[in-house]
Design an enzyme around this catalytic site. Structure first.
Site, short mmCIF file in Angstrom:
data_model
loop_
_atom_site.label_atom_id
_atom_site.label_comp_id
_atom_site.label_asym_id
_atom_site.label_seq_id
_atom_site.Cartn_x
_atom_site.Cartn_y
_atom_site.Cartn_z
N HIS A 54 0.85 -1.20 0.00
CA HIS A 54 0.00 0.00 0.00
C HIS A 54 0.88 1.23 0.00
CE1 HIS A 54 0.79 -0.54 4.28
NE2 HIS A 54 0.23 0.61 4.58
N HIS A 56 1.34 3.90 2.01
CA HIS A 56 1.82 4.68 3.17
C HIS A 56 3.34 4.84 3.13
CE1 HIS A 56 -2.01 3.97 5.76
NE2 HIS A 56 -2.13 5.00 4.95
N ASP A 58 5.66 4.78 5.26
CA ASP A 58 6.53 3.81 5.95
C ASP A 58 6.62 2.48 5.21
OD1 ASP A 58 3.77 3.57 6.87
OD2 ASP A 58 4.51 2.05 8.26
N HIS A 59 6.03 2.41 4.01
CA HIS A 59 6.16 1.21 3.18
C HIS A 59 6.80 1.51 1.82
CE1 HIS A 59 3.68 -1.25 5.94
NE2 HIS A 59 3.39 -0.03 6.35
N HIS A 115 -7.58 -1.06 5.54
CA HIS A 115 -6.54 -0.15 6.06
C HIS A 115 -6.39 1.02 5.08
CE1 HIS A 115 -2.86 1.13 8.05
NE2 HIS A 115 -2.17 0.99 6.94
N ASP A 132 0.00 -3.94 6.12
CA ASP A 132 -0.67 -3.48 7.34
C ASP A 132 -2.11 -3.99 7.40
OD1 ASP A 132 1.65 -2.16 7.88
OD2 ASP A 132 0.83 -0.14 7.71
N HIS A 170 4.68 -4.73 10.37
CA HIS A 170 5.18 -4.09 11.59
C HIS A 170 5.40 -5.11 12.71
CE1 HIS A 170 4.52 0.24 10.62
NE2 HIS A 170 3.60 -0.25 9.81
FE FE Z 1 2.67 0.80 8.16
ZN ZN Z 2 -0.07 1.54 6.54
#
Ligand code: FE
Ligand code: ZN
Length: 249
Positions: A54, A56, A58-59, A115, A132, A170
């Site tokens: 996805h 985001h 942090d990915h 998500h 996530d 995570h």
């Molecule tokens: Fe994440």
């Molecule tokens: Zn995420």
């Protein structure tokens, strides 16, 4: 095929998916470029593809830096994120059920919105990279989709083979299982999983991978149809109560 977790940022996991015969690799959810490039060098593999669950940050945060170092990458994500142009440099747009091959290994794309919209998992030879959507002991927050979508997405993932490995986005396992233990105080498998996760973390070890079978016994978000797990007349209501409870936890 071998999976190597790469810890990134605070508590993210990127993964190298390695074909041992060719030493070619794909990187899943590269949060940052440096640790992923270092892990590839350490393993002696050549990165060919990036797989994004996805959009985001942090990915996807490592895409640009990896693309600078490695030419001609295939960069895979969902068709939704491609339309929204929110995965940098995405070359390939996937729909639910797409099957592609990576170095001769079959990889199935599972659309699991909730998500985010356009959230996907990659399932390859008994390995699920779930981003996530599914965590060990928990699930992601519902940001863009509906509770019904997220419940249906987890319902799809829990139907995978029980021995499939779960490689999630995570390291949230201890917190997740602490919540699960409150939801199901009588569930001895949750208590045992929590104790095992705590002891791993105390030794600095990762809790990935989990398995679909263990999640079915311990993850409340796979157990929304256990009538006693939460208050509510149906699966969506119980799932919603569980998720909202976790948001407040
Ligand atoms: Fe994440
Ligand atoms: Zn995420």
């Amino acid at each position: 095929m071998r999976i190597v977790p790469v810890p990134c940022m605070q508590d993210n996991y990127a993964y190298l998916v390695i074909d041992e015969a060719t030493k070619n690799a794909a990187a899943v959810d590269p949060s940052e470029h440096a640790p992923v490039l270092a892990a590839a060098a350490e393993e002696g593999v050549q990165l060919r593809e990036l797989w994004l669950t996805h959009h985001h940050f942090d990915h996807v945060g490592g895409i640009e830096g990896i693309a600078e170092a490695v030419p001609d990458l295939v960069i895979r994500g969902s068709a939704h994120d491609h339309r929204e142009k929110r995965i940098p440099k995405q070359t390939t747009a996937h729909e639910d059920g797409d099957v592609f091959t990576f170095e001769g290994h079959e990889v199935r794309v599972i659309d699991n919105p909730g998500h985010t919209l356009g959230a996907i998992s990659f399932f390859a030879e008994g390995n699920l990279c779930s981003g996530d959507t599914l965590f060990i002991g928990g699930c992601g927050r519902v940001f863009e989709g509906t509770m019904q979508m997220m419940k249906d997405s987890l319902g799809k993932l829990r139907d995978l083979p029980r021995d499939a490995s779960v490689w999630c986005g995570h390291e949230y396992t201890v917190k997740n299982l602490e919540y699960a233990a409150g939801v199901e105080p009588e569930n001895s498998e949750v208590a045992a999983a929590l104790a095992a996760a705590k002891s791993k973390r105390a030794k600095g070890e990762m809790t990935v991978p989990g398995t679909i079978g263990a999640e079915r016994s311990t993850n409340p978000f796979f157990r929304y149809d256990v009538p006693t797990i939460a208050a509510g007349p149906d699966d969506v209501a119980r799932f919603t109560a569980l998720r909202e409870g976790k948001d407040r936890f």
